[in-house]
Design an enzyme around this catalytic site. Structure first.
Site, mmCIF file in Angstrom:
data_model
loop_
_atom_site.group_PDB
_atom_site.id
_atom_site.type_symbol
_atom_site.label_atom_id
_atom_site.label_comp_id
_atom_site.label_asym_id
_atom_site.label_seq_id
_atom_site.Cartn_x
_atom_site.Cartn_y
_atom_site.Cartn_z
ATOM 1 N N ARG A 80 6.122 -26.191 22.858
ATOM 2 C CA ARG A 80 5.680 -24.809 23.036
ATOM 3 C C ARG A 80 6.594 -23.864 22.283
ATOM 4 O O ARG A 80 7.807 -24.058 22.255
ATOM 5 C CB ARG A 80 5.741 -24.428 24.520
ATOM 6 C CG ARG A 80 4.586 -24.949 25.301
ATOM 7 C CD ARG A 80 4.828 -24.729 26.767
ATOM 8 N NE ARG A 80 5.058 -23.309 27.038
ATOM 9 C CZ ARG A 80 5.243 -22.833 28.266
ATOM 10 N NH1 ARG A 80 5.218 -23.635 29.293
ATOM 11 N NH2 ARG A 80 5.435 -21.544 28.451
ATOM 12 N N ALA A 86 7.622 -21.042 23.073
ATOM 13 C CA ALA A 86 8.631 -20.460 23.957
ATOM 14 C C ALA A 86 9.898 -21.295 23.994
ATOM 15 O O ALA A 86 10.982 -20.790 24.269
ATOM 16 C CB ALA A 86 8.063 -20.330 25.366
ATOM 17 N N LYS A 87 9.753 -22.592 23.743
ATOM 18 C CA LYS A 87 10.913 -23.482 23.863
ATOM 19 C C LYS A 87 11.669 -23.614 22.543
ATOM 20 O O LYS A 87 12.612 -24.370 22.433
ATOM 21 C CB LYS A 87 10.453 -24.884 24.302
ATOM 22 C CG LYS A 87 9.561 -24.896 25.513
ATOM 23 C CD LYS A 87 10.380 -24.810 26.795
ATOM 24 C CE LYS A 87 9.476 -24.908 28.001
ATOM 25 N NZ LYS A 87 9.930 -24.089 29.107
ATOM 26 N N ARG A 88 11.190 -22.907 21.522
ATOM 27 C CA ARG A 88 11.830 -23.047 20.214
ATOM 28 C C ARG A 88 12.917 -21.994 20.027
ATOM 29 O O ARG A 88 13.032 -21.049 20.788
ATOM 30 C CB ARG A 88 10.773 -22.911 19.111
ATOM 31 C CG ARG A 88 9.562 -23.787 19.317
ATOM 32 C CD ARG A 88 9.656 -25.057 18.564
ATOM 33 N NE ARG A 88 10.230 -24.821 17.248
ATOM 34 C CZ ARG A 88 9.749 -25.327 16.145
ATOM 35 N NH1 ARG A 88 8.669 -26.053 16.163
ATOM 36 N NH2 ARG A 88 10.341 -25.109 14.990
#
Ligand code: GLU
Length: 319
Positions: free
Chosen positions: A242, A244-246
């Site tokens: 996702r 968001a997790k990067r």
């Protein structure tokens, strides 16, 4: 009823391009329908929210051109409304105090896990505590309040996913509507606020799809008609993770501060929304192009070549 949509971010970090895409789609949907678009600040998780993130959020939305039509609601200022709703649920006999710790729930759980965000299914340990025991336990530990969902499958027609059903009582069990620090849970606050704002259409990321049946049970218990829901599939990196997790290179504030033309960012968001090929675009042009039927129904991959070309992005060195 005329269209009323909203964007309801939590200022727990700088908003990234995935959040900006949800905001853009909600805004386009409202503008294309000639309706209203509202902003609500979901800051009940006080430990994780920061004023600096909120300032960035307002600047980011303004920079993108995503305006809102009424003063933003701020959840941390609305405790009285959530308390009233909880009292209504108490009068209906649908809530009870729960003294369990997370560790106790994990130990007592019959199934290894229910829905990720709630942890394991709550086994109902505190549902039948006699009054004296409740009073005794309340002396040493403030309780959370749990809502008892009705049994059976709860279904709704999602604008993008089609029919969605979930047996809340079996999968999640009695769920928290007030945390043991006295603050309303996300599930309760979101319903109370969407009802109070007269929201007709909730467009949000499909990471929240699994919460919707719980919210529908709260709408029903509070005697309010639910809105239509549009759960937009998330944007994933080429690695399948996702967005968001990067790493933070996707923060809107960072692109803004770098002086990138906003049309380039809109071009990327449009490409991730079935509204363009990634070339720069204006908001006015996107309103013309917007078509609810064209919204993506499967996860979208953020192609690195586009991020490089449009945003000058470089992958962080590995190691
Ligand atoms: N505040 C939630 C979030 O940022 C969104 C809530 C909602 O749209 O219902 O994930």
């Amino acid at each position: 009823m005329s269209f009323r949509g909203r964007f309801a971010p939590s200022p727990t970090g700088r908003i990234h391009l995935g959040n900006a895409r949800s905001a853009l789609l909600g805004w386009l949907q409202a503008r294309a329908a000639g309706g209203r678009f509202l902003l609500r600040i979901e800051d009940l998780d006080r430990a994780r929210c920061r004023p600096a993130f909120l300032e960035d959020l307002y600047r980011d939305l303004t920079w993108l051109g995503l305006d809102w039509d009424e003063p933003p609601l701020v959840q941390s200022e609305r405790g009285d409304l959530y308390r009233d709703a909880l009292e209504r649920l108490e009068r209906l006999g649908r809530v009870y105090p729960c003294f369990c710790t997370r560790a106790e729930i994990a130990r007592a759980a019959s199934a290894p896990h229910g829905l990720g965000d709630e942890g394991p299914r709550y086994p109902g340990t505190c549902a039948l505590l006699p009054r004296e025991v409740r009073e005794e336990r309340a002396r040493t530990r403030p309780p959370a309040m749990r809502f008892q969902p009705l049994p059976g499958a709860w279904c709704f027609e999602d604008g993008l996913h089609g029919p969605v059903c979930q047996d809340v009582a079996t999968l999640v069990g009695d769920f928290v509507v007030r945390r043991n620090d006295g603050v309303a849970s996300y599930q309760l606050a979101v319903v109370v606020d969407d009802v109070a704002s007269g929201i007709t259409d909730v467009l949000r990321g499909d990471d929240l799809l699994g919460s919707t049946p719980r919210q529908l049970q709260l709408y029903q218990a509070l005697g309010a008609p639910p809105p239509r829901f549009w759960h937009v599939p998330l944007v994933l990196g080429e690695d399948g993770k996702r967005l968001a997790k990067r790493e933070g290179a996707f923060a809107v504030a960072e692109l803004r501060e770098r002086g990138l033309p906003v049309e380039r960012v809109l071009g990327v968001l449009a490409a991730w929304s079935g509204l363009g090929d990634g070339s720069p675009v204006t908001l006015a042009e996107l309103v013309r192009r917007f078509e609810p039927g064209a919204l993506p129904r499967a996860p979208v991959v953020a192609r690195e070549a586009l991020l490089r070309e449009a945003l000058g992005w470089e992958p962080a060195p590995r190691g």
